[in-house]
Design a protein around this motif. Structure first.
Motif: not given
Length: 174
Positions: A113-133, A155-163
């Motif tokens: 989270r940061y000042g202009s995006s005040p809620t905690f969120h998952l954020a990729p940097h230099g990569t991407s996230i698809s599907g799910g909130p 899983s070998g074909t994708q990386t699953e992230i839960r937080a």
């Protein structure tokens, strides 16, 4: 200002209690502002917060990181880690980084989270996230500890992230 504690399930328990306030803990690599790949060892250190030792920073620089680089950590592909974090200013930023390729490349995921995006969120940097909130809906208050859990599974074909993140003293979300 921010402070963080970590526990990596069945891999590592890093509680910082063996360090004195002001120490630079072993196996942590600090990198400079603005997502720099260059080491800057003075950014993060051990603080004593009411008799409890935590890793933290008093820096107001943006996008600084401390990366766990202990033996074998670069090969971790599936893990869960828990901890807690707190910020002391409502305008501050705080977060945890995982699946980081530092110092090799500027690629990682984070729960932040940061000042202009005040809620905690998952954020990729230099990569991407698809599907799910990606937004937790949790807006932290200054001087309040927030517990977190991040689970990463390749899983070998994708990386699953839960937080998840929640205020300390409240029930852990499902």
């Amino acid at each position: 200002d921010s402070q963080v504690e970590f526990t990596f399930d069945s891999l590592l328990n890093q509680d910082f209690e063996g360090y004195a306030a002001g120490d630079d803990p072993a196996d942590w690599l600090d990198t400079g502002a603005s997502k720099s790949l260059l080491e800057d060892p003075g950014l993060f250190k051990v603080f004593d917060l009411g008799g409890e030792k935590v890793l933290g920073t008093a820096s107001t620089l943006t996008n600084i990181h401390s990366h766990y680089v202990g033996v074998g950590s670069a090969s971790w592909t599936g893990y869960r880690y828990r901890g807690r974090m707190m910020m002391t200013s409502a305008s501050g930023g705080i977060g945890i980084t995982f699946l980081s390729d530092y110092p090799n490349s500027d690629t990682y995921y984070r729960l932040r989270r940061y000042g202009s995006s005040p809620t905690f969120h998952l954020a990729p940097h230099g990569t991407s996230i698809s599907g799910g909130p990606t937004n937790t809906g949790v807006t932290p208050s200054p001087n309040t500890w927030y517990r977190f859990m991040v689970e990463v599974e390749n899983s070998g074909t994708q990386t699953e992230i839960r937080a998840k993140i929640w205020a300390e003293g409240t029930s852990e979300p499902a």
